[in-house]
Design an enzyme around this catalytic site. Structure first.
Site, PDB file in Angstrom:
ATOM      1  N   ASP A 127      21.885  44.561  86.771  1.00  0.00           N
ATOM      2  CA  ASP A 127      22.797  45.514  87.398  1.00  0.00           C
ATOM      3  C   ASP A 127      23.767  44.627  88.160  1.00  0.00           C
ATOM      4  O   ASP A 127      23.391  44.027  89.174  1.00  0.00           O
ATOM      5  CB  ASP A 127      22.066  46.458  88.352  1.00  0.00           C
ATOM      6  CG  ASP A 127      23.014  47.507  88.892  1.00  0.00           C
ATOM      7  OD1 ASP A 127      24.121  47.134  89.319  1.00  0.00           O
ATOM      8  OD2 ASP A 127      22.676  48.700  88.875  1.00  0.00           O
ATOM      9  N   HIS A 128      24.992  44.511  87.670  1.00  0.00           N
ATOM     10  CA  HIS A 128      25.861  43.467  88.228  1.00  0.00           C
ATOM     11  C   HIS A 128      26.182  43.708  89.700  1.00  0.00           C
ATOM     12  O   HIS A 128      26.592  42.793  90.408  1.00  0.00           O
ATOM     13  CB  HIS A 128      27.120  43.266  87.373  1.00  0.00           C
ATOM     14  CG  HIS A 128      28.170  44.318  87.551  1.00  0.00           C
ATOM     15  ND1 HIS A 128      28.128  45.525  86.922  1.00  0.00           N
ATOM     16  CD2 HIS A 128      29.303  44.346  88.307  1.00  0.00           C
ATOM     17  CE1 HIS A 128      29.187  46.239  87.262  1.00  0.00           C
ATOM     18  NE2 HIS A 128      29.917  45.547  88.104  1.00  0.00           N
TER      19      HIS A 128
ATOM     20  N   ARG B   5      27.209  38.466  64.291  1.00  0.00           N
ATOM     21  CA  ARG B   5      27.361  38.478  62.824  1.00  0.00           C
ATOM     22  C   ARG B   5      28.633  37.776  62.350  1.00  0.00           C
ATOM     23  O   ARG B   5      28.757  37.438  61.184  1.00  0.00           O
ATOM     24  CB  ARG B   5      27.373  39.926  62.339  1.00  0.00           C
ATOM     25  CG  ARG B   5      25.964  40.488  62.228  1.00  0.00           C
ATOM     26  CD  ARG B   5      25.967  41.813  61.557  1.00  0.00           C
ATOM     27  NE  ARG B   5      26.895  42.713  62.245  1.00  0.00           N
ATOM     28  CZ  ARG B   5      27.024  43.999  61.965  1.00  0.00           C
ATOM     29  NH1 ARG B   5      26.301  44.540  61.020  1.00  0.00           N
ATOM     30  NH2 ARG B   5      27.867  44.755  62.620  1.00  0.00           N
TER      31      ARG B   5
ATOM     32  N   HIS C  70      24.332  51.490  89.715  1.00  0.00           N
ATOM     33  CA  HIS C  70      24.978  50.825  90.847  1.00  0.00           C
ATOM     34  C   HIS C  70      24.821  51.570  92.184  1.00  0.00           C
ATOM     35  O   HIS C  70      24.460  50.971  93.190  1.00  0.00           O
ATOM     36  CB  HIS C  70      26.473  50.625  90.573  1.00  0.00           C
ATOM     37  CG  HIS C  70      26.771  50.036  89.222  1.00  0.00           C
ATOM     38  ND1 HIS C  70      25.994  49.059  88.650  1.00  0.00           N
ATOM     39  CD2 HIS C  70      27.758  50.279  88.321  1.00  0.00           C
ATOM     40  CE1 HIS C  70      26.498  48.726  87.473  1.00  0.00           C
ATOM     41  NE2 HIS C  70      27.565  49.457  87.249  1.00  0.00           N
TER      42      HIS C  70
ATOM     43  N   GLU D 245      37.349  54.115  91.876  1.00  0.00           N
ATOM     44  CA  GLU D 245      37.960  53.223  90.876  1.00  0.00           C
ATOM     45  C   GLU D 245      39.348  53.729  90.543  1.00  0.00           C
ATOM     46  O   GLU D 245      39.554  54.937  90.368  1.00  0.00           O
ATOM     47  CB  GLU D 245      37.114  53.218  89.606  1.00  0.00           C
ATOM     48  CG  GLU D 245      35.757  52.594  89.810  1.00  0.00           C
ATOM     49  CD  GLU D 245      35.124  52.290  88.476  1.00  0.00           C
ATOM     50  OE1 GLU D 245      35.331  51.174  87.984  1.00  0.00           O
ATOM     51  OE2 GLU D 245      34.467  53.181  87.923  1.00  0.00           O
TER      52      GLU D 245
ATOM     53  N   LYS E 261      23.131  46.517  80.800  1.00  0.00           N
ATOM     54  CA  LYS E 261      23.108  47.960  80.894  1.00  0.00           C
ATOM     55  C   LYS E 261      23.829  48.572  79.695  1.00  0.00           C
ATOM     56  O   LYS E 261      24.562  47.837  79.041  1.00  0.00           O
ATOM     57  CB  LYS E 261      23.706  48.425  82.209  1.00  0.00           C
ATOM     58  CG  LYS E 261      25.200  48.091  82.369  1.00  0.00           C
ATOM     59  CD  LYS E 261      25.876  48.942  83.389  1.00  0.00           C
ATOM     60  CE  LYS E 261      26.318  50.260  82.787  1.00  0.00           C
ATOM     61  NZ  LYS E 261      27.519  50.840  83.380  1.00  0.00           N
TER      62      LYS E 261
ATOM     63  N   LYS F 289      36.645  57.945  88.658  1.00  0.00           N
ATOM     64  CA  LYS F 289      37.698  57.137  88.015  1.00  0.00           C
ATOM     65  C   LYS F 289      39.060  57.777  88.288  1.00  0.00           C
ATOM     66  O   LYS F 289      39.142  58.933  88.707  1.00  0.00           O
ATOM     67  CB  LYS F 289      37.453  57.104  86.505  1.00  0.00           C
ATOM     68  CG  LYS F 289      36.190  56.345  86.120  1.00  0.00           C
ATOM     69  CD  LYS F 289      36.477  55.328  85.019  1.00  0.00           C
ATOM     70  CE  LYS F 289      35.231  54.619  84.550  1.00  0.00           C
ATOM     71  NZ  LYS F 289      34.898  53.429  85.321  1.00  0.00           N
TER      72      LYS F 289
HETATM   73  C1  BG6 Z   1      30.372  49.302  84.962  1.00  0.00           C
HETATM   74  C2  BG6 Z   1      30.826  50.640  84.454  1.00  0.00           C
HETATM   75  O1  BG6 Z   1      28.976  49.202  84.953  1.00  0.00           O
HETATM   76  O2  BG6 Z   1      30.815  49.122  86.307  1.00  0.00           O
HETATM   77  C3  BG6 Z   1      32.333  50.754  84.539  1.00  0.00           C
HETATM   78  O3  BG6 Z   1      30.415  50.810  83.116  1.00  0.00           O
HETATM   79  C4  BG6 Z   1      32.806  50.471  85.945  1.00  0.00           C
HETATM   80  O4  BG6 Z   1      32.780  52.036  84.123  1.00  0.00           O
HETATM   81  C5  BG6 Z   1      32.228  49.152  86.459  1.00  0.00           C
HETATM   82  O5  BG6 Z   1      34.225  50.421  85.920  1.00  0.00           O
HETATM   83  C6  BG6 Z   1      32.538  48.964  87.916  1.00  0.00           C
HETATM   84  O6  BG6 Z   1      32.192  47.655  88.296  1.00  0.00           O
HETATM   85  P1  BG6 Z   1      33.005  46.908  89.427  1.00  0.00           P
HETATM   86  O7  BG6 Z   1      32.276  45.622  89.603  1.00  0.00           O
HETATM   87  O8  BG6 Z   1      34.414  46.750  88.928  1.00  0.00           O
HETATM   88  O9  BG6 Z   1      32.946  47.794  90.631  1.00  0.00           O
END
Ligand code: BG6
Length: 487
Positions: free
Chosen positions: A184-185, A43, A247, A223, A155, A337
Site C-alpha cells: 500500500d504505497h 511477454r 489508503h 485529488e 494493489k 477525484k
Molecule cells: C492509487 C489509486 O492507489 O492511489 C489512484 O489507484 C490514486 O486512483 C492514487 O490517484 C493516489 O496516490 P497518491 O500517492 O497520488 O496520493
C-alpha cells in the site's frame, strides 16, 4: 548477501515510472544492501540491452537526480527474460536463468508481482511448481517458509472480501505469510511514517490522543486528477475500492492504533488490526445515513465508462472505532477525484473549551484547537490555537504553529517506493499489509459497496469538477453539526 528482484509485468507503467527510478535513486544514495540484480519479465520480446536503453530514457524522465554514467553502471545489473505468466515452461527457463546469473551464491529472491490482478494467482502457482521441481532435482532450497524467498504484491488485493480471502489462500499454499509483502504505497510515504513518530516518539500528544480531548478526526484525500484514461478500471472499482479500502483505512489505523511494544512487523500490524476489529460493519440502514456518495459531472463522458454508470468518484464515510480510547469520536474519511487540488490531511479536531470566557471571541463555532498533519503536498504539521489580537481589547483570532519538512530538512521527499522496496529487500514487512488486515478492511467496505449497488440510498449526488468539496457533502456534515476542515 546478494539479492535478485524479479519483476513480473516489467513492461508496465509502474516498473518504468516507479520501481526502476526508486531502485536507481537507492543505488545513487548507496542504500542498496550488497549486490542487487533486477530481472524484468513480461511477454514483450526485448533483449536485456534494449530494456536497459528504454529504462534509461524513462528513468531520466521520472527521477530528479539522473546522470547517464551512473545509470549505465546501475543498469549493468538489469536483465530481461521473456515470460508468459500462464506458461510453466517459461518459469522453468526463468529459474535456469536466475541460477545462472546468481551462480553459486545463495541469493535472496524477491518476486515482485506488478501485473494486472488476474495474473497474481497463475504467477504464484507457477512459482510454486517451478520451485518444487528444483527442490526435487536437489538444486534449490524449499520455497514455503524460506525467508530468502519473498513475494511482493501490488494493489488491488481482491475486489471484495471473498476474492481477497481466496487470493490469500492461494498465496498461502505456496508462501508463508512472513514471506508476503502486500503493497500500500501510502505506508511508504514519509509523512505517514512520521505519524508513528509524532505519536510514539513524543510524549505531549499521547495524553490528549483520545475521546476526552478529541471531538472528531478527519482524513481527507482530495485529488485534482479525474479518471482520465483509467475509466475502464475505475468504473468497476469506484472510489471506495480505489482509495478507502486501502489508503484511507491505513491512515485511520495509524491514527487510532495503540503503541506497539516494539517496532516490528508482527507487533505493529497486530495493533493496526485491532483498530479495524473495533469498527462494526454498517447495516444497510446505517449506510444510508453514515455515508455520502457523489459523481463528478462529465465522468460519464470518460473513455471506458458506460453512459448510465452509478459509480461514485467521491465519498465520505463516518466510522466509529469502538474501544476505550475512541468511543464516541467520529472518524470522517473523505476522498474524491476532479477536485480543486491534490492534498491529503489528517485533522485532529479537539473539543471546544468548556466555557467561552471572552465574549469578543470568534462568533462562529470555535473549532480552534486542531492538529493538522499534512500528508502531501507541503508535508508538515500545523497546530491551530487561539491568540489575542494585540491592542484590540479582547479580540481573539485562531493562529498557527507551523512545521514544514522542506524548510526544516531542505530535502525533497523520496518517493514511497524507495522505502518499500528497500524494506522488502531487507525483509522488514512492518510497512506492508498483512492478510488479516486486508480482509478486515474489506469487511468494513463490502457492506457499503453492496448497499450502494442495490439501493438508491444514499442518493448519488453530482458535483462540478474543480470544487474543493461537493456542496451536498458540506451539508451532510452540517447535518451532523460538524464541518469539514478547509485550508
Ligand atoms: C492509487 C489509486 O492507489 O492511489 C489512484 O489507484 C490514486 O486512483 C492514487 O490517484 C493516489 O496516490 P497518491 O500517492 O497520488 O496520493
Amino acid at each position: 548477501m546478494s539479492n535478485t528482484i524479479v519483476i513480473f509485468g516489467a513492461s508496465g507503467d509502474l516498473t518504468s515510472r516507479k520501481l526502476i527510478p526508486a531502485l536507481y535513486s537507492l543505488y545513487l544514495k548507496k542504500r542498496l544492501p550488497g549486490d542487487v540484480r533486477i530481472v524484468g519479465c513480461s511477454r514483450s520480446p526485448f533483449s536485456s540491452e534494449q530494456w536497459r536503453d528504454d529504462l534509461e530514457k524513462t528513468t531520466e524522465k521520472f527521477t530528479s537526480e539522473f546522470e547517464s554514467d551512473s545509470f549505465k553502471e546501475f543498469a549493468a545489473s538489469i536483465f530481461y527474460h521473456k515470460l508468459d505468466i500462464g506458461t510453466i515452461d517459461d518459469f522453468r527457463s526463468l529459474f535456469r536463468f536466475l541460477n545462472e546469473i546468481e551462480g553459486e551464491e545463495d541469493a535472496t529472491r524477491i518476486y515482485y508481482l506488478s501485473t494486472a490482478p488476474r495474473f497474481f494467482c497463475p504467477a504464484i502457482e507457477n512459482l510454486g511448481i517451478a520451485h518444487k521441481e528444483q527442490v526435487e532435482l536437489g538444486s534449490d532450497v524449499k520455497l514455503r517458509g524460506n525467508l530468502n524467498r519473498r513475494v511482493v504484491i501490488e494493489k488491488p488485493f481482491g475486489n471484495d472480501l471473498d476474492s481477497a480471502h481466496a487470493l490469500n489462500e492461494k498465496i498461502h499454499e505456496v508462501f508463508a505469510e512472513s514471506q508476503v509483502y502486500r503493497i500500500d504505497h501510502y505506508l511508504g510515504k514519509e509523512t505517514v511514517q512520521n505519524m508513528l513518530v509524532l505519536r510514539f516518539a513524543n510524549s505531549i500528544f499521547e495524553p490528549m490522543w483520545n475521546r476526552n480531548y478529541i471531538d472528531n478526526v478527519q482524513i481527507i484525500c482530495s485529488e485534482s486528477v479525474d479518471v482520465g484514461r483509467r475509466g475502464g478500471y475505475y468504473n468497476s472499482s469506484g472510489v471506495l475500492r480505489d482509495m478507502f479500502q486501502n489508503h484511507l483505512l491505513q491512515l485511520l489505523m495509524i491514527t487510532a492504533m495503540e503503541c506497539p511494544a516494539r517496532f516490528n512487523a508482527g507487533l505493529v500490524r497486530d495493533e493496526k488490526v485491532k483498530v479495524l476489529q473495533a469498527i462494526k460493519p454498517f447495516s444497510a440502514e446505517q449506510v444510508g445515513t453514515e455515508t455520502f456518495r457523489a459523481q463528478y459531472n462529465g465522468y460519464l463522458d470518460s473513455e471506458g465508462v458506460p453512459s448510465d454508470s452509478k459509480t461514485a468518484t467521491f465519498a465520505a464515510i463516518k466510522l466509529h472505532v469502538e474501544n476505550w480510547r475512541w468511543q464516541g469520536v467520529p472518524f470522517y474519511l473523505c476522498s474524491g477525484k476532479a477536485l480543486a487540488k491534490r492534498s491529503t490531511h489528517i485533522v485532529i479536531q479537539f473539543h471546544d473549551p468548556p466555557t467561552l470566557l471572552f465574549s469578543d471571541g470568534p462568533k462562529e463555532h470555535w473549532e480552534n484547537n486542531r492538529l493538522i498533519i499534512q500528508i502531501q503536498p507541503d508535508e508538515g504539521i500545523r497546530m491551530r490555537f487561539t491568540t489575542k489580537v494585540p491592542d484590540a481589547g479582547m479580540d481573539l483570532r485562531t493562529t498557527d504553529l507551523d512545521f514544514n519538512f522542506a524548510d526544516e530538512y531542505s530535502k525533497s521527499m523520496p518517493d514511497s517506493y524507495q522505502r518499500l522496496l528497500l524494506d522488502a529487500i531487507k525483509g522488514d514487512a512492518s510497512l506492508f499489509a498483512r492478510s488479516d488486515e486486508v480482509e478486515f478492511a474489506w469487511k468494513i467496505i463490502d457492506p457499503i459497496i453492496n448497499t450502494w449497488d442495490q439501493s438508491p440510498t444514499p442518493k448519488l449526488y453530482g458535483y462540478k469538477s474543480g470544487v474543493e468539496m461537493p456542496e451536498s457533502c458540506d451539508q451532510w456534515m452540517h447535518f451532523q453539526h460538524k464541518s469539514w476542515w478547509k485550508e
